[in-house]
Structures are given as structure tokens and as C-alpha cells.
Design an enzyme around this catalytic site. Structure first.
Site, mmCIF file in Angstrom:
data_model
loop_
_atom_site.group_PDB
_atom_site.id
_atom_site.type_symbol
_atom_site.label_atom_id
_atom_site.label_comp_id
_atom_site.label_asym_id
_atom_site.label_seq_id
_atom_site.Cartn_x
_atom_site.Cartn_y
_atom_site.Cartn_z
ATOM 1 N N CYS A 138 60.512 -6.596 -18.426
ATOM 2 C CA CYS A 138 60.151 -6.050 -17.111
ATOM 3 C C CYS A 138 58.730 -5.489 -17.162
ATOM 4 O O CYS A 138 57.949 -5.662 -16.217
ATOM 5 C CB CYS A 138 61.115 -4.938 -16.710
ATOM 6 S SG CYS A 138 62.831 -5.481 -16.526
ATOM 7 N N CYS B 168 39.700 16.753 18.221
ATOM 8 C CA CYS B 168 39.982 15.475 18.881
ATOM 9 C C CYS B 168 40.693 14.548 17.903
ATOM 10 O O CYS B 168 40.844 14.859 16.722
ATOM 11 C CB CYS B 168 38.697 14.820 19.386
ATOM 12 S SG CYS B 168 37.578 14.330 18.048
ATOM 13 N N ASP C 81 34.346 19.764 -37.259
ATOM 14 C CA ASP C 81 34.643 20.652 -36.132
ATOM 15 C C ASP C 81 34.219 20.043 -34.800
ATOM 16 O O ASP C 81 34.374 20.655 -33.752
ATOM 17 C CB ASP C 81 33.990 22.027 -36.318
ATOM 18 C CG ASP C 81 32.482 21.956 -36.487
ATOM 19 O OD1 ASP C 81 31.910 20.878 -36.221
ATOM 20 O OD2 ASP C 81 31.876 22.962 -36.884
ATOM 21 N N ASP D 87 33.578 17.638 -43.650
ATOM 22 C CA ASP D 87 32.383 18.432 -43.408
ATOM 23 C C ASP D 87 32.612 19.793 -44.077
ATOM 24 O O ASP D 87 33.748 20.259 -44.149
ATOM 25 C CB ASP D 87 32.177 18.591 -41.899
ATOM 26 C CG ASP D 87 30.933 19.389 -41.578
ATOM 27 O OD1 ASP D 87 29.879 19.073 -42.151
ATOM 28 O OD2 ASP D 87 31.013 20.326 -40.759
ATOM 29 N N CYS E 217 39.075 13.709 14.591
ATOM 30 C CA CYS E 217 39.225 14.683 13.499
ATOM 31 C C CYS E 217 40.403 14.297 12.605
ATOM 32 O O CYS E 217 40.341 14.416 11.380
ATOM 33 C CB CYS E 217 39.434 16.091 14.052
ATOM 34 S SG CYS E 217 38.041 16.727 14.999
ATOM 35 N N ASP F 172 28.958 17.050 -35.862
ATOM 36 C CA ASP F 172 29.339 15.853 -36.621
ATOM 37 C C ASP F 172 30.079 14.844 -35.739
ATOM 38 O O ASP F 172 30.818 14.008 -36.227
ATOM 39 C CB ASP F 172 30.198 16.229 -37.838
ATOM 40 C CG ASP F 172 31.243 17.270 -37.517
ATOM 41 O OD1 ASP F 172 31.623 17.370 -36.337
ATOM 42 O OD2 ASP F 172 31.661 17.994 -38.434
#
Length: 815
Positions: free
Chosen positions: A18, A83, A697, A496, A86, A701
Site C-alpha cells: 500500500c 465586504c 560540539d 575534537d 475581505c 567543527d
């Protein structure tokens, strides 16, 4: 026009085919760029050009394919219309400016708007915002509408419908089965062989066939209309053969005497049982999402004109003052303005220890307040909160397809037609061999009923849902399922240094004066800090913090320049002052010989040394140290136990890097690497054939994280605004790396188990149903001549086995 992404909650899917049907039909639409339908989550992600095609067209195509889209409607008053034009303006604003709005109808006379929209994609507040931007007003309805509630209600209604049909099936099938079996085995009297009994069997079988089994006929017709075939086609064909053959015997007794109404009824009832249990079990694999959604309170208490008011969560606005009492759930993200408390963030970060909060601290919606009363200013509300972003990330990951699913998709696309071909071939061969119609028909029905495309379709997505859900509970967010799969193939982890292995909060530990013109270390620190005022580097900020801590008045730097990752220079009181790493200053003609001994000595202690030069003359040294995180050594030992090589990548000097590496047992070091060169280092490792996981972090990096096979961004608490990583470790804890790898391995192991079971089941049992074991007389009869009822039972259990195996991931140990 820009490309738009939309996620539709889909109803009416019964198997993986499906999902393929919807994908195939959606791709035929001009303007649709990409479609990904997930059978397990029952959602469709569509990328389309909004200039060429609209949401209504997409929904219409899904409906034309024979499936449904969960929608919700809301009506509320509109003000400021003058109106009929709108009314048209408001309708246009809602349709074009609010993603997820399907239809908007404004009644100018009644001054009300009726909006149909996709739950979870937009809110009433966003609609009102669009109306107000168009120059009109709107009044918020009293109820708090929740899109997820609407979708959940649709799912519950579907399960309720399956359950009701199953019990109706049982009500009629049980007496039919026992009477039929009793007659066949001679357990009841001769009356059971009277002609009227077969008509009674018809009366019992018909509600099962056309009420309990109605979904299979509807689903099968939809599928055939889309020029494909799904599981519903197989069930409808198999049960109909038995039912209509039996009916023909009633109408034309000369054709035979033994009817098989119990076979058709039991087939449908057993398979309906399987679908009912599958729906319930499948819902549990998405339990993590519902837990996250459940963290949001329905209401919030705000302070307005000095009075506390309880309002629906959806009405909280940015800059509102929110009150949270002890034990309450924090409604939105904000900054504490008054009060002190501890906040339980475990449901978002996986860290069990409550975090102390005081004025100025950030708090996150969905977390639980401790024993104090907090007053805070709302900063992020609605879809901008950290919790909303986490939910969105998990949904996107659960909706994506890993590469391993490609094989299952290919097989699923041709599975049902192949099975129908095998069934007819089985019938022809056995009729040719034995010249008996009924045994041949029984074998054909068994083949049709035993085949299970659902197990193939559920094997991967249910495991992905459970795995990513488990990760979310532990504070690990996978951006997509491909990252989950790739993480199992990593052989090298690159870390790091600053903020990953170390605390990321360097502090000044030594200030050494080298020039007699500098009175004392305070003067040296004052000069260095004055230059670093213009710097955003962590080492520069550490020097400024130390000067402020000592109460030193800093000068205003002029003509400030920064050499990224190396140092800074500026004019201080007319003097040129440079502050930077020795390697940078060595490239100048400044004499540094007198200080190099001290520099090396400090570096070997794991300290980073910054030299201060005034008017081209060395004035002194400032040594900065960044403490290693307490868990870093343990985390790296766990990575080694996982047979991963660990490399440290840092812009620091080699001596400092070696000191840190020896403390935490790093295998290899890349030192003095500039931020812009980190990604090149990762690429070089990849060229050597290594599969790289990069941990950082996400600040300086980001290119390296993007270059790596899997980028892991260490967040800070509940911060999920890190765009660079494939995996976000919300706890900020380095042990999350090994946990993420363990989780990915456990998840992919489950995927492989599920796929093996799904393929093994079909490859083995379809030939058994076709009668390949018939010549082996030593085998039991039920295997040599597999009855369709046993085939239906096996089929019902196959997909439940796959889903249940996926659920076991929630119990997996990843520590």
C-alpha cells in the site's frame, strides 16, 4: 516557487505494498519531487513545488489511490471584514501563508471561518497570526486543539474498528468451525449431514466474509484499481475461492457435497486477529513519540497585570511571564527571572540527576520542576521549543528509510503478483497430477493465504521506530535512519578536544612576566585581556574572565585583527600588542628564545600557552588549562572495547595534545589543525578506507562533522539547535558516543533478524503450502497437506513476530 515539505498521516494501509502504491501514484503528479511513505508510522513525507501543485491536489491523489488522510477542522469568529472581498483575502492568506491548511471557507455574513488542516502541521494560533497579518482580527476558540490528539484518535478508531470486526468474526466463526469439524470427525449425530445444515453454514459464514472481511475486498479493489496487488488481494482471493466454491455446491449439488465455509471464515477471522494485534503492537513501537508529546502540559499559568491566569498552552506567547509551581511540568522554553529550584531533565537528556536552576538560567518545556517556585520569561513557544524540535527530529528519523530497506521494497513490489502466479501454478500442477479439483483448490488457497508481504514491510521500519525512540529516551537523537545504519560500520572515532574530551571551559592557571618593563602579572594580564576583548575564541574569553575576576579595568582595543585559531592583535594605548600561540609568533621576527623552555614545560603539563608581545618585544606568558571531563577516560575505554580506533583532532600544540592523550588513552593525535583544515583531515582518513565517526560540539567543527560518515554533535543539556550532526547527544556526555553505537548495532541487528524471518518465512512456507513435502510420507500430514486454516494462522503470526521482536529493542542494554 520554493520546494515545500509536508507530512500526511495516512489511514487505510494494510501492508507495505500500500505504501508503494501511494509513492508510485504521488510521483505521477507534476510538481511532486519526492515521496516517502512509511507503512509502520503510517505517514507520508512529500516534497513538492508549491507553484505547480497544492496540498488539496496531493490529498486528492492519496484519496484516489484508495487511502485516507487524517484531517481536523476548526471554526472561529473573524473580525474587521467590510465586504465579500475581505472573506476571499482571508481564505487566500490561510491557504498560501499557513502550511498544512487544506481548505478555508469564510462566511462573510456570519463573520466566521471554517478551516480544514493537517494535524501536527499548524496551530490555530498560526492561522490567527496569518489573518492578523492580512489586516483582520480573529477570536481564539475556547478549546485547545491538539493535532497529535486528532491523529491518535484516528489510529484508535482504526484499532477499534478492527477489534469490532474481529469479535463479530469470532461470534459467527466459532459455532461454524466446531459444527463443521464435529461433522467431519463424526462427533455429532447424523442430523448434521442434512441438506439444511450447509445452508446454516452459509448463514454463519456470510457476515464473516462480507463484514469482517470487507476491508480485504475494499483494499484489494483499491490496489487493483492502482494496477498493483497487495496483501488484501491475496486474502480476498483465498477466502473467496473457498466461500464461492462452497456456495456453488449449494446451488448445484451435482458438483460435490463437502462445503468449506468454515475454511473461508476461519481464514478471515485469524488474519483479522493478526491485523488487530499487529496494529496494537505496531502502535507501541511509536510509544517514545507519544511519551515526548505527553511531556507537554495542556495548560500554563501566566502572570498578567499582577494576576495569575491559567490558559491553554497554545495561547502562551513569547515574552509572557510564566509561573511554575513545585512538581509541575514546565510548559515552554524560557529564562528564569525569579526563584530557585532543581529541574528534572531526564526525559529529554537521559541524565537522571536534576539540574539546579536560578535567575538567568535557561529552562526547557516538558521538563519537571522540583520543590521550588519558578517565574520565567517565555522565549520559545509552540513549534520553536526544544521539545517540539526533538519530536520533529525523531519523527523525521522514524519516517526515513535506511539503505538496507531497498531490498525489501524491491521484493515487496513484485511479491503479490509472484505469489498469485505460484498459487495458480500450484493448482494447475496438482490438478494435472491427481486429477482432483478440491485438493488442488485447497493447496492454491493455502498458498494465497500463507504469503505475508506485511512481515517484509514491517521488518525495517518498526525496528527503526523502536531504535530511534529508545535513543530519544536516552538523550540521543538520530537525524535519519541512514545514520543509524552507517554507525554500525564505523571503525574509527575522531574526537575534537575542546568541549568534547575536555570541559570546554578553559581557565587561566599561570601568568608569567618576561619583561622588566611590565610591573607585575596583573599588568600583563590586563594588556592580554584588553586585546582579547574582541575575540570569541574560548582561550581569549578565559583570559578576559580571569581579568574580570581580579577586578582589573580593561582598555578599549583599537585596530583589532584576528588570525583564526592562532591569535589576535590590537592597539592598546597606542602600543601594538599581540596575544597568540607560539607557532604563530615564531613566524615573525620577534625573539622568543628566552621563553621557549618555559613554554615546552607548561605544554607538557597539558596547558595551552599564549604569548603576550608588546611593541615587538616578548612581555610574558599566559597559560590556560582546560580540565578533562570526568567521564572521558571511561568513555574512551568503552570505545576501545567496541574495537574502535580513537583519534584526537585539535588546534592545540602537540605537547599539550600528548599530555591530554596520555591521560585518556588516545590512539593517535592530529595537533595544530586549524578549524578550516579539520574536514580535510577527515577526508584523508576516509581515503585510507576508514569509516569515520566525528564527535564535536558543532560550533567550529561543523565542516568536519558534515564530512564524516557519521557526525555526532555533543549538545548542551536540551539544546537541539545543532544542525551539523547526524546524531545529537543531548546529554553533553562523551559516554553517549558508545551508547549511540551500541544502539545502532542493536537496532540493525534487529532489522537483520526481522528481514531474515520475513524472507525465511515466505521462502520456506510458500513451497510447503504448495505441497513440496507431499512425497515425504514420514512427515506428519499437516505438513504434507497444509490446510488453509493453518496457513492463515501462520500468516497472522508472522507480522506479529516481527513487530514484537522490534519491541524488544526497548529492553536492550546499551550502556
Amino acid at each position: 516557487m520554493p520546494e515545500m515539505n509536508i507530512r500526511f498521516p495516512i489511514t487505510g494501509m494494510s501492508c507495505a505494498n500500500c505504501a508503494l502504491n501511494i509513492e508510485r501514484n504521488m510521483k505521477k503528479l507534476q510538481g511532486v519531487k519526492e515521496t516517502n511513505v512509511n507503512f509502520a508510522t503510517e505517514q507520508a513525507d512529500v516534497t513538492y513545488d508549491s507553484g505547480e501543485i497544492g496540498i488539496e491536489d496531493l490529498i486528492e491523489k492519496i484519496h484516489d489511490s484508495g487511502y485516507g488522510v487524517t484531517r481536523q477542522t476548526v471554526e472561529f469568529p473573524v473580525t474587521g471584514m467590510t465586504c465579500a472581498n475581505c472573506a476571499m483575502n482571508i481564505e487566500r492568506a490561510l491557504k498560501k501563508k499557513v502550511p498544512g491548511v487544506v481548505q478555508a471557507s469564510v462566511n462573510f455574513a456570519a463573520e466566521r471561518v471554517l478551516v480544514s488542516y493537517i494535524p501536527g502541521m499548524t496551530t490555530v494560533e498560526e492561522m490567527i497570526g496569518a489573518i492578523e497579518k492580512a489586516g483582520y482580527g480573529a477570536i481564539l476558540p475556547d478549546e485547545s486543539f491538539d493535532g497529535e490528539d486528532a491523529e491518535l484518535a484516528a489510529r484508535k478508531a482504526e484499532i477499534s474498528d478492527q477489534t469490532r470486526k474481529f469479535f463479530v468474526g469470532v461470534l459467527f466463526t466459532a459455532p461454524l468451525f466446531f459444527l463443521s469439524m464435529g461433522r467431519d470427525f463424526g462427533l455429532i449425530g447424523l442430523w448434521s449431514h442434512a441438506a439444511w445444515v450447509n445452508w446454516f453454514f452459509l448463514i454463519l459464514a456470510t457476515p464473516v466474509q462480507f463484514y469482517t472481511g470487507l476491508d480485504y475486498y475494499i483494499g484489494g479493489w483499491k490496489s487493483l484499481k492502482n494496477k498493483s496487488a497487495n496483501m488484501d488481494v491475496l486474502v480476498a482471493m483465498g477466502s473467496s475461492v473457498a466461500y464461492f466454491y462452497s456456495l456453488s455446491l449449494l446451488l448445484y449439488p451435482a458438483l460435490g457435497k463437502h462445503v468449506y465455509f468454515e475454511t473461508s471464515a476461519v481464514i478471515i477471522t485469524l488474519i483479522k486477529l493478526g491485523k488487530m494485534l499487529e496494529s496494537r503492537t505496531k502502535g507501541k513501537t511509536g510509544g517514545a513519540i507519544r511519551k515526548l508529546i505527553g511531556l507537554r502540559p495542556k495548560t500554563a499559568t501566566i502572570l498578567e497585570d499582577g494576576i495569575e491566569k491559567e490558559i491553554p498552552l497554545s495561547r502562551v506567547k513569547v515574552a509572557d511571564t510564566v509561573i511554575v509551581r513545585p512538581g509541575e511540568s514546565i510548559p515552554v522554553d524560557g529564562i528564569v527571572s525569579e526563584g530557585e529550584s532543581s529541574v528534572d531533565e531526564s526525559m529529554l537528556t537521559g541524565e537522571p540527576i536534576p539540574v539546579d536552576k536560578s535567575p538567568g538560567d535557561r529552562i526547557v518545556g516538558g521538563t519537571i520542576n522540583g520543590e521550588g517556585r519558578l517565574k520565567f520569561e517565555a522565549k520559545k513557544v509552540g513549534s520553536d521549543t526544544a521539545l517540539a524540535r526533538i519530536i520533529r527530529l525523531v519523527q523525521e528519523a522514524q519516517g526515513s528509510k535506511p539503505p538496507i530497506q531497498a531490498l525489501a521494497d524491491k521484493v515487496a513490489s513484485v511479491f503479490v503478483p509472484t505469489v498469485i502466479g505460484i498459487a495458480f501454478l500450484t493448482f494447475i500442477i496438482w490438478w494435472a497430477i491427481g486429477d482432483e479439483f478440491v485438493p488442488s483448490m485447497i493447496r492454491m488457497v493455502a498458498v494465497l493465504v500463507i504469503a505475508c508481504p506485511c512481515a517484509l514491510g514491517l521488518a525495517t521500519p518498526t525496528a527503526i521506530m523502536a531504535g530511534t525512540g529508545k535513543g530519544a529516551e536516552k538523550g540521543m537523537l538520530f537525524r535519519n535512519s541512514e545514520a543509524l545504519e552507517t554507525a554500525t560500520k564505523l571503525d574509527t572515532v575522531v574526537l575534537d578536544k575542546t568541549g568534547t574530551i575536555t570541559m570546554g571551559k578553559p581557565s587561566v592557571v599561570d601568568v608569567i612576566v618576561s619583561d622588566s618593563s611590565i610591573k607585575n602579572e596583573e599588568e600583563l594580564l590586563r594588556l592580554g585581556a584588553s586585546v582579547e576583548r574582541g575575540s570569541e575564541h574560548p582561550l581569549g574569553r578565559a583570559i578576559v574572565r580571569e581579568a574580570e575576576k581580579r577586578g582589573l579595568d580593561l582598555f578599549e582595543p583599537k585596530e583589532f585583527k584576528a588570525a583564526r585559531g592562532l591569535g589576535v592583535q590590537a592597539k592598546i594605548n597606542g602600543q601594538e600588542v599581540l596575544v597568540g600561540k607560539p607557532a604563530w609568533l615564531n613566524k615573525t621576527d620577534i625573539n622568543l628564545d628566552s621563553a621557549m623552555g618555559q613554554v615546552l614545560s607548561l605544554q607538557e603539563q597539558g596547558k595551552t600557552v599564549m604569548l603576550v608581545v608588546v611593541q615587538r618585544k616578548l612581555a610574558g606568558l599566559i597559560a590556560v588549562a582546560d580540565r578533562v571531563k570526568p567521564e572521558s577516560r571511561e568513555a574512551l575505554e568503552e570505545l576501545h572495547r567496541q574495537n574502535l580506533k580513537v583519534i584526537m583532532l585539535t588546534g592545540d600544540n602537540i605537547q599539550t595534545a600528548k599530555a591530554i592523550a596520555s591521560e585518556v588513552n588516545i590512539d593517535e593525535i592530529f595537533a595544530e589543525v586549524l578549524p578550516e583544515d579539520k574536514s580535510a583531515k577527515i577526508r584523508k582518513l576516509q581515503e585510507q578506507g576508514k569509516k569515520i565517526g566525528m564527535v564535536g560540539d558543532g560550533v567550529n567543527d561543523a565542516p568536519a562533522l558534515a564530512q564524516a560518515d557519521v557526525g555526532m554533535a555533543i549538545g548542551t543539556g536540551t539544546d537541539v539547535a545543532i544542525e551539523a550532526g547526524d546524531v545529537i547527544l543531548g546529554s553533553g556526555n562523551l559516554t553517549g558516543v558508545s551508547k549511540a553505537i551500541n544502539l545502532s548495532r542493536a537496532t540493525m541487528r534487529t532489522v537483520r533478524q526481522n528481514l531474515f524471518w520475513a524472507f525465511f518465512y515466505n521462502i520456506v512456507l510458500i513451497p510447503v503450502a504448495a505441497g513440496v513435502l507431499f512425497p515425504f510420507e514420514f512427515l506428519p500430514d499437516f505438513l504434507r497437506q497444509l490446510h488453509p486454516i493453518l496457513a492463515a494462522l501462520a500468516m497472522a503470526m508472522s507480522s506479529i513476530t516481527v513487530v514484537s521482536n522490534s519491541l524488544l529493542l526497548y529492553r536492550a542494554r546499551i550502556d
